[in-house]
Scaffold this motif. Structure first.
Motif: not given
Length: 252
Positions: A194-196, A219-226, A228-241, A243-247
């Protein structure tokens, strides 16, 4: 000994532990933050002035001022000339861990709502195929969602899921979080990259999020694996600063 603070009926039982190594200002700020987030201190309400609050707690005025400033910086309080210190919409605080925004909102008692703006099955774009580690041309479900919380737009989320991992339907995504659907299908995300980041919103993005052009967004981009090591999703997200924060919790 624990003490209690009551401010015009708005601020119930803020307990202080004077034997704790945690600074008093942080104890006060943390408890007020909890009361704002769970609705016990309603949006639009006002705090007593910091002198009265300090006297009620038996703390110094600088300690009280620092606690209030901490919450101002986190976007939970705002100081207004002629009005005082006012409670504003609390930010969604999201721990930096492998969870979904839908899960985090539901866990905090908020009611996530989803607007599907795009849903299609198509060959993965080059950058998505590379992130997922799949061959060029691999079919993915590609979708864009606008996620609401508390009746306000919070995030624009674009995701890709390989069709041979999970065959998604538009109506599934309207009523459930993506990670809920992956878990139900036995494709539990176990690890992710994940990259923020941060930037200014474009005109179109600001319009979708109910903000002004150039408003700050996370911004946040993420690739997740199960497991077994198989990629299950890719995401590119945008959040209102606003109303939102990472902790993050850091240890040494």
């Amino acid at each position: 000994m624990p003490e209690e603070l009551f401010a015009e009926g708005l601020v119930p039982d803020v307990a202080l532990d004077r034997t704790s190594p945690v600074p008093l200002y942080f104890q006060v700020a943390t408890r007020l933050q909890q009361l704002i987030e769970n609705g016990e201190m309603p949006v639009g309400g006002r705090l007593e002035n910091e002198v009265d609050l300090a006297n009620r707690l038996g703390v110094s005025r600088p300690t009280m001022r620092r606690a209030i400033q901490y919450l101002v910086e986190r976007g939970m309080l705002v100081r207004k000339r002629g009005v005082g210190t006012q409670i504003v919409h609390p930010k969604v605080r999201r721990p930096v861990e492998l969870s979904s925004l839908y899960d985090d909102l539901a866990k905090s008692g908020q009611r996530p709502q989803t607007e599907i703006r795009l849903f299609e099955v198509k060959p993965a774009p080059d950058h998505v195929a590379e992130a997922l580690g799949v061959p060029d041309g691999t079919e993915v479900a590609w979708f864009e969602r606008l996620r609401h919380a508390g009746g306000e737009p919070l995030a624009i989320m674009r995701n890709a899921v390989p069709v041979d991992v999970l065959r998604l339907r538009r109506e599934d995504l309207e009523n459930h979080g993506l990670y809920q659907l992956l878990r139900a299908a036995g494709r539990v995300p176990r690890i992710a990259n994940q990259v923020v980041g941060a930037r200014a919103a474009t005109t179109a993005e600001a319009r979708m999020l109910g903000d002004s052009r150039g408003a700050p967004v996370l911004t946040m981009t993420r690739t997740a694996w199960d497991e077994a090591g198989r990629a299950v999703e890719y995401g590119s997200h945008l959040y209102r600063a606003s109303r939102y924060s990472f902790e993050l919790t850091l240890t040494s």
